[in-house]
Design a protein around this motif. Structure first.
Motif, mmCIF file in Angstrom:
data_model
loop_
_atom_site.group_PDB
_atom_site.id
_atom_site.type_symbol
_atom_site.label_atom_id
_atom_site.label_comp_id
_atom_site.label_asym_id
_atom_site.label_seq_id
_atom_site.Cartn_x
_atom_site.Cartn_y
_atom_site.Cartn_z
ATOM 1 N N GLU A 46 45.549 -16.057 -59.324
ATOM 2 C CA GLU A 46 46.369 -16.568 -60.293
ATOM 3 C C GLU A 46 46.579 -16.015 -61.280
ATOM 4 O OE1 GLU A 46 42.611 -17.969 -62.562
ATOM 5 O OE2 GLU A 46 41.575 -18.447 -60.539
ATOM 6 N N ASP A 47 46.898 -14.112 -60.540
ATOM 7 C CA ASP A 47 47.755 -13.368 -61.038
ATOM 8 C C ASP A 47 48.600 -13.330 -60.435
ATOM 9 O OD1 ASP A 47 45.770 -12.887 -63.203
ATOM 10 O OD2 ASP A 47 45.265 -11.980 -61.899
ATOM 11 N N SER A 48 49.714 -12.567 -60.559
ATOM 12 C CA SER A 48 50.586 -11.919 -60.209
ATOM 13 C C SER A 48 51.506 -11.664 -58.925
ATOM 14 C CB SER A 48 52.088 -11.728 -61.422
ATOM 15 O OG SER A 48 51.371 -10.104 -61.316
ATOM 16 N N VAL A 49 51.606 -11.527 -57.969
ATOM 17 C CA VAL A 49 51.893 -11.147 -57.152
ATOM 18 C C VAL A 49 52.870 -10.452 -56.918
ATOM 19 C CG1 VAL A 49 50.981 -10.825 -54.315
ATOM 20 C CG2 VAL A 49 49.463 -12.198 -55.322
ATOM 21 N N GLY A 50 53.408 -9.500 -56.634
ATOM 22 C CA GLY A 50 54.756 -8.834 -56.294
ATOM 23 C C GLY A 50 55.590 -9.559 -57.041
ATOM 24 N N ILE A 51 56.696 -10.128 -57.009
ATOM 25 C CA ILE A 51 57.247 -10.815 -58.247
ATOM 26 C C ILE A 51 56.682 -12.530 -58.069
ATOM 27 C CG2 ILE A 51 58.559 -11.622 -56.111
ATOM 28 C CD1 ILE A 51 61.671 -11.710 -57.871
ATOM 29 N N LEU A 52 56.446 -13.020 -56.962
ATOM 30 C CA LEU A 52 55.487 -14.598 -57.378
ATOM 31 C C LEU A 52 54.482 -14.552 -58.728
ATOM 32 C CD1 LEU A 52 54.930 -14.688 -53.936
ATOM 33 C CD2 LEU A 52 56.838 -15.366 -54.542
ATOM 34 N N PRO A 53 54.613 -15.476 -58.962
ATOM 35 C CA PRO A 53 54.396 -14.997 -60.384
ATOM 36 C C PRO A 53 52.381 -15.929 -60.006
ATOM 37 C CG PRO A 53 55.178 -17.068 -60.126
ATOM 38 C CD PRO A 53 55.358 -16.374 -59.422
ATOM 39 N N ASN A 54 51.828 -15.796 -59.413
ATOM 40 C CA ASN A 54 50.756 -16.341 -58.729
ATOM 41 C C ASN A 54 51.090 -16.475 -57.008
ATOM 42 O OD1 ASN A 54 51.739 -19.931 -58.581
ATOM 43 N ND2 ASN A 54 51.580 -18.635 -60.707
ATOM 44 N N LEU A 55 49.975 -16.880 -56.159
ATOM 45 C CA LEU A 55 50.009 -16.977 -54.634
ATOM 46 C C LEU A 55 48.834 -18.099 -54.490
ATOM 47 C CD1 LEU A 55 51.951 -17.257 -52.554
ATOM 48 C CD2 LEU A 55 50.770 -14.370 -52.221
ATOM 49 N N PHE A 56 49.305 -19.361 -53.478
ATOM 50 C CA PHE A 56 47.735 -19.720 -52.855
ATOM 51 C C PHE A 56 48.662 -19.841 -51.778
ATOM 52 C CE2 PHE A 56 48.070 -20.479 -56.962
ATOM 53 C CZ PHE A 56 46.658 -20.022 -57.290
ATOM 54 N N LEU A 57 47.601 -19.069 -50.509
ATOM 55 C CA LEU A 57 47.972 -19.609 -48.855
ATOM 56 C C LEU A 57 46.340 -19.338 -47.792
ATOM 57 C CD1 LEU A 57 49.595 -15.766 -48.483
ATOM 58 C CD2 LEU A 57 50.271 -17.825 -49.087
ATOM 59 N N VAL B 204 51.164 -10.932 -48.819
ATOM 60 C CA VAL B 204 51.268 -10.578 -49.916
ATOM 61 C C VAL B 204 51.640 -8.997 -49.969
ATOM 62 C CG1 VAL B 204 48.745 -9.766 -51.309
ATOM 63 C CG2 VAL B 204 48.235 -11.614 -50.278
ATOM 64 N N SER B 205 51.594 -8.146 -49.179
ATOM 65 C CA SER B 205 51.778 -7.317 -49.412
ATOM 66 C C SER B 205 53.634 -6.929 -48.977
ATOM 67 C CB SER B 205 52.184 -5.968 -47.536
ATOM 68 O OG SER B 205 52.936 -4.419 -48.190
ATOM 69 N N LEU B 206 54.627 -7.793 -48.695
ATOM 70 C CA LEU B 206 55.215 -8.234 -48.610
ATOM 71 C C LEU B 206 56.060 -8.299 -50.114
ATOM 72 C CD1 LEU B 206 56.796 -8.999 -45.182
ATOM 73 C CD2 LEU B 206 56.903 -7.352 -46.600
ATOM 74 N N ALA B 207 55.719 -9.322 -50.646
ATOM 75 C CA ALA B 207 55.607 -10.316 -52.127
ATOM 76 C C ALA B 207 55.628 -8.563 -52.883
ATOM 77 C CB ALA B 207 54.715 -11.320 -53.121
ATOM 78 N N GLY B 208 55.418 -7.747 -52.563
ATOM 79 C CA GLY B 208 55.330 -6.545 -54.520
ATOM 80 C C GLY B 208 56.536 -5.507 -53.596
ATOM 81 N N GLU B 209 56.992 -6.012 -52.699
ATOM 82 C CA GLU B 209 58.214 -5.714 -52.331
ATOM 83 C C GLU B 209 58.992 -5.807 -52.352
ATOM 84 O OE1 GLU B 209 57.440 -4.248 -47.740
ATOM 85 O OE2 GLU B 209 54.889 -2.984 -48.933
ATOM 86 N N THR B 210 59.769 -6.952 -51.952
ATOM 87 C CA THR B 210 60.986 -7.824 -51.893
ATOM 88 C C THR B 210 62.304 -6.883 -53.023
ATOM 89 O OG1 THR B 210 62.276 -10.081 -52.007
ATOM 90 C CG2 THR B 210 60.371 -9.757 -53.362
ATOM 91 N N ARG B 211 63.559 -7.456 -52.951
ATOM 92 C CA ARG B 211 64.628 -6.871 -53.159
ATOM 93 C C ARG B 211 64.763 -8.292 -53.763
ATOM 94 N NH1 ARG B 211 67.424 -2.201 -50.620
ATOM 95 N NH2 ARG B 211 66.197 -0.363 -50.692
ATOM 96 N N GLU B 212 64.427 -9.548 -53.535
ATOM 97 C CA GLU B 212 65.015 -11.171 -54.323
ATOM 98 C C GLU B 212 65.070 -11.143 -55.109
ATOM 99 O OE1 GLU B 212 66.856 -13.020 -52.607
ATOM 100 O OE2 GLU B 212 66.011 -13.027 -50.314
ATOM 101 N N LYS B 213 65.779 -12.198 -56.153
ATOM 102 C CA LYS B 213 65.407 -11.655 -57.742
ATOM 103 C C LYS B 213 64.964 -12.600 -57.998
ATOM 104 C CE LYS B 213 68.445 -8.184 -58.090
ATOM 105 N NZ LYS B 213 67.396 -6.673 -58.465
ATOM 106 N N SER B 214 64.586 -13.953 -57.387
ATOM 107 C CA SER B 214 64.186 -15.279 -57.828
ATOM 108 C C SER B 214 63.110 -14.971 -57.156
ATOM 109 C CB SER B 214 64.607 -16.572 -57.584
ATOM 110 O OG SER B 214 65.169 -16.680 -56.339
ATOM 111 N N ALA B 215 61.396 -15.281 -57.845
ATOM 112 C CA ALA B 215 60.264 -16.206 -56.700
ATOM 113 C C ALA B 215 60.535 -17.178 -55.830
ATOM 114 C CB ALA B 215 59.603 -16.498 -57.504
ATOM 115 N N VAL B 216 61.599 -17.688 -56.021
ATOM 116 C CA VAL B 216 61.217 -18.669 -54.882
ATOM 117 C C VAL B 216 63.152 -18.351 -53.150
ATOM 118 C CG1 VAL B 216 62.757 -21.630 -53.979
ATOM 119 C CG2 VAL B 216 61.917 -20.626 -56.321
#
Length: 246
Positions: free
Chosen positions: A24-35, A58-70
Motif C-alpha cells: 500500500e506504500d510506494s515502491v520506487g516511483i510507483l505509489p503502491n503496487l499489487f502483483l 519490485v527492485s526495478l521500480a526503485g531504479e527506473t529513470r521513467e518520469k511517470s508511474a504509468v
C-alpha cells in the motif's frame, strides 16, 4: 487503501508456482503496487519464474529513470521479461520457463493495470467485471468466432496461453485505466481460482460481509473444495475515499 495477498498450493500440485505481492506504500516511483504471477515450467522452473518476476518488478521500480508511474510500469515489465528470458538461456534447467503477470497500482483516483497471460484483474462495483483479457488460444478463437466461450472445446484448451513473461526476448503487456468510485473492490488472481470458482460465485463471496482477509480465505477454500487442481493466488484491494471519485 486496504489490501491483502494470499496464495495456496492447492490440492494436487506439490510446488506452489504462484507468487503475490501487495504494498500500500510506494515502491520506487510507483505509489503502491499489487502483483500476481503464475509460473510455468518443469521441476522448479515455474516457481523460479514467478518469484523472479515479482522480485525484479519490485527492485526495478526503485531504479527506473521513467518520469511517470504509468510509463514505468510498462518499462519494468519489459525489463523483467528480458532478465527472465536471459536467465532461461543461461540455465538449461530453466529452459522454456515463463510466468503470467497481472500488475496494478492506484494514482490520482485511477486504477492502472497491466497484464500478460491469463491471470486476471476483476472490478466489483454494481457487478463483477473482468478488466483484463486472457492472452490464451481459446480467447483468440472466441474473438474469431470459432469457439464459444464456456463450451467443451473452450474448457479443454483453456490452459494454452499465447503470451507470458520470460518466454521470448520481447513482451507486449496490455494496459488499462479505470476511474475508481466509492465502494469499488479489486481482485487480482491466478487461474487456479477462476478455473475452480465461477464469476458468479466469486461475486457472491466478495459481496458478503467480512474483512479482505476473510474474503480471500473463502475464495481459496472454495477453490480447494471444488478440486484445488492448481495453485491459487488472490490479491484484494479496497481504495479509500481519498483514492476514488465520489
Amino acid at each position: 487503501m486496504n489490501s491483502c495477498a494470499q496464495t495456496d498450493v492447492g490440492k494436487v500440485r506439490k510446488i506452489n508456482q504462484d507468487a503475490v505481492f501487495a504494498s500500500e506504500d510506494s515502491v520506487g516511483i510507483l505509489p503502491n503496487l499489487f502483483l500476481v504471477a503464475d509460473g510455468m515450467g518443469g521441476h522448479k522452473a515455474g516457481d523460479f519464474a514467478s518469484s523472479f518476476a515479482v522480485r525484479y518488478m519490485v527492485s526495478l521500480a526503485g531504479e527506473t529513470r521513467e518520469k511517470s508511474a504509468v510509463a514505468a510500469l510498462r518499462t519494468i515489465i519489459e525489463q523483467t521479461n528480458t532478465l527472465l528470458f536471459e536467465q532461461s538461456i543461461r540455465s538449461p534447467e530453466l529452459e522454456g520457463m515463463g510466468t503470467t503477470l497481472v500488475a496494478a497500482f492506484v494514482e490520482n483516483q485511477i486504477l492502472y493495470v497491466a497484464n500478460v497471460g491469463d491471470s486476471r484483474l476483476y472490478l466489483l462495483r454494481d457487478r463483477l467485471e473482468q478488466i483484463t483479457r486472457d492472452h490464451s488460444y481459446v480467447e483468440e478463437m472466441v474473438s474469431l468466432g470459432k469457439i464459444e466461450r464456456g463450451s467443451e472445446a473452450y474448457r479443454s484448451q483453456k490452459n494454452i496461453i499465447t503470451r507470458a513473461v520470460g518466454i521470448g526476448p520481447v513482451v507486449e503487456p496490455d494496459l488499462f485505466e479505470i476511474p475508481l468510485k466509492c465502494g469499488d473492490l479489486i481482485l487480482l488472481c491466478s487461474d487456479g481460482l477462476t478455473n475452480m470458482v465461477g464469476d458468479e460465485e466469486i461475486c457472491t463471496i466478495l459481496k458478503a460481509d467480512g474483512t479482505l482477509e476473510e474474503k480471500a480465505d473463502v475464495l481459496i477454500r472454495r477453490a480447494n473444495e471444488n478440486g484445488g487442481k492448481d495453485n491459487i493466488a488472490v490479491v484484494l484491494l479496497k481504495p479509500q475515499i481519498s483514492e476514488v471519485s465520489l
